[in-house]
Write a protein that holds these residues in place. Structure first.
Motif, PDB file in Angstrom:
ATOM      1  N   ASN A 193       0.822  -1.203   0.000  1.00 17.83           N
ATOM      2  CA  ASN A 193       0.000   0.000   0.000  1.00 17.83           C
ATOM      3  C   ASN A 193       0.863   1.262   0.000  1.00 17.83           C
TER       4      ASN A 193
ATOM      5  N   MET B 185      -0.886  10.290   3.390  1.00 15.85           N
ATOM      6  CA  MET B 185      -1.516   9.000   3.106  1.00 15.85           C
ATOM      7  C   MET B 185      -1.063   7.928   4.095  1.00 15.85           C
TER       8      MET B 185
ATOM      9  N   ASN C 252      -3.403   5.904   6.911  1.00 17.51           N
ATOM     10  CA  ASN C 252      -3.554   4.448   6.830  1.00 17.51           C
ATOM     11  C   ASN C 252      -2.896   3.694   7.977  1.00 17.51           C
ATOM     12  N   ASP C 253      -1.918   4.298   8.639  1.00 12.47           N
ATOM     13  CA  ASP C 253      -1.245   3.629   9.754  1.00 12.47           C
ATOM     14  C   ASP C 253      -1.926   4.043  11.055  1.00 12.47           C
TER      15      ASP C 253
END
Length: 709
Positions: A249, A580, A584-585
């Motif tokens: 990703n 991003m 996402n983390d």
């Protein structure tokens, strides 16, 4: 009379010689057969039997999150043995060849039934035993072919007949994500001189496995066929698997952000590297070059191989050194005058005229003042330049990083005894000229600052496995345990954070998380034209979050034509990728870090139909633990509970229409296309209707229309 005797004597002599010659030939034949027979038979066999190397299946390369980055799939050349059925049973062959031709034509669609039938019958007439039918046939196609007439073992009137199918296997290397991290995954070229690129090249000895052997026999017409059709003499040993540090990703995010900015800035090439601070593991690395068609492709690994003047990102080194030596503090005053500084044979200039002549060290760093850093280095190290360059060598900046993949560029940090050393060298090195570092080598320095002084070598491979068992593990390798004192590191971190809040990186600051970083703009030498061509390298290096850094990153864009300052050209890639990754983390979000929801014995959150594994992963990341999946229910408008079986995509059957009503779009397309159909979509949301009834067989490739709401 004497004449007649003479003639008879000659006749007898000639006859005697003929008999003697015949006896010699007969004796030689006996000698060849009974004395030298074994030797000549071996020679004859060597001319009709040879070994064919059977390639081993190369090991897979997996990403850090378990995704498949590279794998080998078998492909087959399909051959037809027209004489597998003996001549005396031609009626059996003729009874089935018509059906086989029809099947092949329908299956491959490349030739008509008549064309196939003609080719098969001609092969039979010519007694050919190795006729090419089709190349590059997949394993799934081969399984289907084995059910066709004449291509399977069958019985006719009680007699067993062999298959006419000969499948010659080759392994094809594929990248499931196509161009994702393609240069880092790499390849090994064994044609001519061996070329090793990326992980495929570096770990080829593990990945390749051990080849096997199959005996081939030459038949009439010089054609070679396997001695044993379905067996090999020495079976190949599959290669080991590589577990890489790349996150699929993050890699995808990095490539999209970099390519977007390269297009916008109209640049020649560029790279971005994302590294985990504490471990040195590379989570993403992207390199793009513009080709002759104006398209950006991965052709060269600039991040690890392209050594160049780093420019202003290198200013971290002299400031950290001076802070560690105690010759400056963050509030020490530097007189930068009007932004120019004359040294023998050269005038150093700042990019912009300063608002004031006297600034603090912190302000000089935040403004990326060339004059400020040059004056500082000249004042404190001018009389002993070897102290400055020697420290850079102690940090390891002049040494190879010892990467796990080949192709690293050689760093070059000159010393006062170098032939090219001049009166300008020290002050020019202060702001990133007269030395060469690759982007990754520069990132290692920034990562050391983020890591409280510990310098780590980048890691691309975490583990090697064979058949699921660990063969070898790789841990972070420490290059330098502590490059500077804790106090100096802390002050350097403050300077980098200040640059993002008040300096040249302030436009890149995020309201959601803190960061530390440094812009860089350097003129690029252009061969014999030197620096006169006004070509630039824009860069940005930093890390985030600033308080407890998890990721470090560097972006380098070369020869941009729409602007050239590091903050406006390279900086946006840093900001977009960092945004991003942060989104996402979930470990970076305190609200999720402290979350611990135990739902054992209670109602599980409603979910759409789809992948149970994906749902479990989402719940795990949200901190929802101990889910009782036996009580899982589906979301519905009327509150009715669904069944667990419909939650999982597991009962996909090729040629059978799946039930996708209630699914999200991604899961629905996955189910339909893996069942052999094509999805046509209308609307947004979840699937409320499908054109074909679930559970019914349908022709492969047919369209299924989905209505979403």
């Amino acid at each position: 009379m004497n004449i007649r005797k003479s003639i008879l004597i000659r006749v007898y002599l000639a006859f005697g010689l003929m008999v003697f010659g015949a006896l010699l030939v007969f004796g030689k034949l006996l000698h060849l057969q009974y004395v030298d027979g074994d030797e000549w038979r071996a020679i004859a066999d060597s001319l009709t039997i040879r070994e064919r190397v059977i390639e081993a299946t190369r090991g897979n390369i997996y990403s850090n999150d378990g995704s498949l980055l590279a794998t080998s799939v078998p492909e087959y050349d399909i051959r037809f043995d027209a004489m597998a059925i003996p001549s005396e049973h031609s009626d059996v062959f003729n009874a089935r060849v018509d059906s086989l031709a029809a099947k092949l034509s329908e299956f491959f669609g490349d030739r008509s039934k008549r064309q196939y039938l003609t080719a098969l019958k001609e092969a039979r007439a010519k007694k050919q035993r190795y006729v090419l039918v089709k190349r590059d046939v997949s394993h799934q196609q081969l399984k289907k072919l084995k059910t066709f007439p004449l291509l399977k073992v069958f019985r006719d009137e009680g007699q067993r007949f062999p298959s006419s199918l000969i499948a010659v296997r080759e392994n094809k290397r594929i990248l499931p994500f196509t161009n994702l991290a393609a240069r880092t995954i790499g390849y090994k070229n064994t044609k001519g001189d061996t070329v090793r690129v990326g992980l495929e090249g570096a770990y080829g000895d593990y990945i390749e496995g051990k080849s096997g052997v199959q005996l081939m026999q030459r038949i009439a017409g010089g054609v070679w066929i396997p001695v044993k059709r379905d067996q090999v003499e020495v079976a190949p040993t599959d290669g080991s698997d590589i577990i890489a540090t790349i996150d699929v990703n993050m890699q995808d995010m990095a490539q999209r952000a970099l390519e977007k900015q390269l297009i916008e800035s109209n640049a020649d090439n560029g790279c971005v590297v994302l590294m985990e601070v504490a471990t040195g593991e590379i989570r993403a690395i992207a390199n793009f070059t513009r080709d002759g068609e104006g398209v950006y492709r991965e052709k060269f690994n600039y991040a690890i191989a392209q050594g160049a003047d780093p420019g202003s990102t290198f200013k971290v080194a002299p400031y950290l050194m001076a802070l560690d030596d105690g010759v400056i503090d963050t509030n020490t005053i530097i007189d930068i005058g009007n932004g120019t500084y004359k040294v023998p044979g050269h005038t150093i200039r700042d990019a912009h005229a300063p608002k004031k002549s006297k600034v603090t060290v912190k302000e000089a760093f935040q403004q990326s003042s060339n004059v400020g850093v040059a004056k500082m280095v000249h004042t404190h190290y001018g009389k002993h330049p070897e102290k400055f360059t020697g420290r850079l060598h102690e940090w390891g900046l002049n040494d190879f990083l010892g990467l796990q993949i080949p192709g690293e560029g050689k760093p070059w940090v000159k010393m006062p005894d170098s032939k090219s050393w001049s009166k300008l060298s020290l002050v020019q090195m202060a702001y990133g000229y007269e030395l060469k570092l690759t982007p990754l080598q520069t990132l290692v320095l920034f990562n050391a600052v983020a890591n409280d002084g510990k310098m780590l070598a980048p890691l691309f491979v975490k583990e090697i496995q064979h058949l699921g068992s660990t063969v070898k593990k790789f841990e972070a390798r420490v290059i330098n345990e502590q490059i500077a004192s804790k106090d100096a590191i802390s002050k350097m971190q403050d300077l980098l954070k200040g640059t993002m809040e008040e300096g040249t990186g302030r436009r890149l600051r995020s309201p959601l998380y803190s960061s530390g970083g440094k812009t860089g703009t350097a003129q690029m030498a252009d061969g014999s034209r030197g620096y006169g061509a006004r070509r630039y390298q824009s860069s940005f290096a930093g890390y985030f979050p600033a308080e407890n850094p998890k990721y470090s990153m560097i972006v380098v864009i070369r020869n941009p034509r729409n602007g050239y300052y590091g903050g406006s050209v390279a900086g946006p890639v840093f900001r977009e990728l960092a945004d991003m990754v942060y989104a996402n983390d979930l470990s970076l979000h305190k609200t999720f870090n402290t979350r611990d929801v135990n739902l054992a014995g209670s109602k599980v959150p409603y979910t759409l139909k789809g992948s149970k594994d994906a749902s479990e992963k989402v719940y795990q990341m949200l901190g929802v633990k101990s889910v009782d999946w036996s009580r899982a229910v589906l979301a519905s408008d009327d509150g009715e509970s669904g069944r667990l079986e419909s939650l999982a995509i597991g009962n996909i059957k090729e040629g059978v229409v799946p039930d996708v009503c209630g699914m999200g779009l991604v899961d629905a397309i996955y189910a339909i296309e893996n069942s052999g159909f094509k999805a046509r979509v209308k609307g947004h949301g979840k699937v409320i209707n499908q054109s074909l009834e679930a559970g019914k067989p349908a022709q492969r490739g047919v369209d299924i229309f989905l209505e979403l709401n």
